[in-house]
Design a protein around this motif. Structure first.
Motif, mmCIF file in Angstrom:
data_model
loop_
_atom_site.group_PDB
_atom_site.id
_atom_site.type_symbol
_atom_site.label_atom_id
_atom_site.label_comp_id
_atom_site.label_asym_id
_atom_site.label_seq_id
_atom_site.Cartn_x
_atom_site.Cartn_y
_atom_site.Cartn_z
ATOM 1 N N ASN A 59 -9.156 6.746 -4.606
ATOM 2 C CA ASN A 59 -7.878 6.609 -3.895
ATOM 3 C C ASN A 59 -7.051 5.425 -4.393
ATOM 4 N N ASP A 66 -14.533 2.452 0.572
ATOM 5 C CA ASP A 66 -13.314 2.561 1.378
ATOM 6 C C ASP A 66 -13.434 3.852 2.185
ATOM 7 N N VAL A 67 -12.507 4.043 3.108
ATOM 8 C CA VAL A 67 -12.555 5.212 3.994
ATOM 9 C C VAL A 67 -12.560 6.520 3.208
ATOM 10 N N LEU A 97 0.860 -1.202 0.000
ATOM 11 C CA LEU A 97 0.000 0.000 0.000
ATOM 12 C C LEU A 97 0.887 1.239 0.000
HETATM 13 N N1 NVA Z 1 -7.347 3.893 1.329
HETATM 14 C C1 NVA Z 1 -6.982 3.410 2.626
HETATM 15 C C2 NVA Z 1 -6.810 1.936 2.611
HETATM 16 C C3 NVA Z 1 -6.473 1.314 3.937
HETATM 17 C C4 NVA Z 1 -6.225 -0.159 3.853
HETATM 18 C C5 NVA Z 1 -5.701 4.089 3.084
HETATM 19 O O1 NVA Z 1 -4.806 4.280 2.252
HETATM 20 O O2 NVA Z 1 -5.611 4.449 4.250
#
Ligand code: NVA
Ligand code: CP
Length: 320
Positions: free
Chosen positions: A165, A230-231, A129
């Protein structure tokens, strides 16, 4: 896994775009074997370094358990505790870690840093990520849909509700690669990066997937086969919290939005969820969520990814 030369790194879901069906089949096999209590130590003696600049529950745990299940070992390295946090360069860190371990996964604030680590690493680097992508998540997400749709993406449509995102960016590329239609409802100003959209459209041109963007969650959800959110405030976006909460106010999966989808539709969320923001308790605790299977699938997907990238093979790479 077949003998075709595997990708060197997994920095973007694009790196495995043509291998997704094979990865999903393999992950499903590994899942079935684990459920039968069978673990095959294909990565015996291998070590994975896991550098985390941000918190993690699922990614960290699934990588660690995956390495353990495959007979290897994972080392959690918080960037705060590494010399990286005191100014040692990414290049030097990569060169040193390459002497100890067989692979590095890296959760970073900046995609350019993941690319830099891969540039100098002599072992495979996996993006765990960053601000642009979350490729490992998307392998698990596709596995979750593939299981529920009996191995078929074509003819199904996923609706994304929320931020353009990192998760959506990998999802766009992944959906386009496997031929899954995707409608994304995103407020103005929060669309995915144009270069990601262009790359996804190129993949969709080959697979036949339809990618549609709208600002209307109800339009995206109508007759969809699955909803995904998602958030509103990703890690690293905290300074924009107030304006984001305002911008995303109508972009919530609640019972009313879910009722617009097909009766068979299910709900995805990569987690952690902010209950009451992008998703309501009633949906998340209800019978139509696939999120717990989705979270479990991180483990099986991770194993398929690790076997693909870490399987012993010659590798020699020196930056120019
Ligand atoms: N879009 C979120 C995903 C978390 C798994 C972040 O980057 O915080
Ligand atoms: N979905 C996901 O990546 O979760 P973590 O942040 O807990 O790893």
């Amino acid at each position: 896994m077949p003998s075709r030369s595997p990708p060197t790194d997994l920095l973007s879901i694009r790196d495995v775009a043509d291998r997704l069906p094979e990865l999903l089949r393999h992950a499903a096999r590994l899942k079935a074997e684990r459920r039968r209590g069978r673990l095959t130590p294909t990565l015996r003696g291998q070590n994975l370094a896991m550098i985390f600049e941000k918190p993690s529950t699922r990614t960290r745990t699934s990588f660690e358990v995956a390495m353990n299940d495959l007979g290897g070992h994972a080392l959690y390295l918080s960037s705060r505790d590494l010399q990286l946090g005191r100014g040692e360069t990414i290049a030097d860190t990569a060169r040193v870690l390459s002497r100890y371990v067989n692979g590095v996964c890296y959760r970073a604030y900046r995609h350019v840093d993941v690319v830099e680590l891969a540039r100098w690493s002599e072992v495979p680097v996996i993006n765990a990520l960053d601000d642009v992508e979350h490729p490992c998540q998307i392998v698990a997400d596709l596995l979750t849909m593939w299981e529920r749709w009996k191995g078929k993406f074509r003819g199904h449509r996923l609706a994304w509700i929320g931020d353009g995102n990192n998760v959506l960016q990998s999802l766009l590329l992944g959906a386009a690669a496997v031929g899954l239609d995707l409608t994304a409802a995103i407020p103005e100003g929060y669309r995915p990066l144009p270069e990601i959209v262009t790359a996804a459209e190129a993949l969709a041109g080959r697979s036949g997937a339809h990618l549609v963007f709208t600002t209307d969650p109800a339009e995206a959800a109508r007759q969809a086969d699955a909803l995904y959110t998602d958030v509103w405030v990703s890690m690293g976006d905290e300074a924009e919290e107030t304006q984001r909460k305002e911008a995303f106010r109508g972009y919530r999966i609640d019972d009313a939005l879910l009722s617009r989808a097909l009766p068979s539709a299910f709900v995805l969320h990569d987690l952690p969820a902010h209950r009451g923001q992008e998703i309501t308790d009633s949906v998340l605790d209800g019978p139509r969520v696939a999120v717990w299977d989705q979270a479990e699938n991180r483990l099986h997907a991770q194993k398929a990814i690790l076997e693909l990238l870490l399987a012993p093979r010659p590798r020699s790479r020196r930056p120019a």
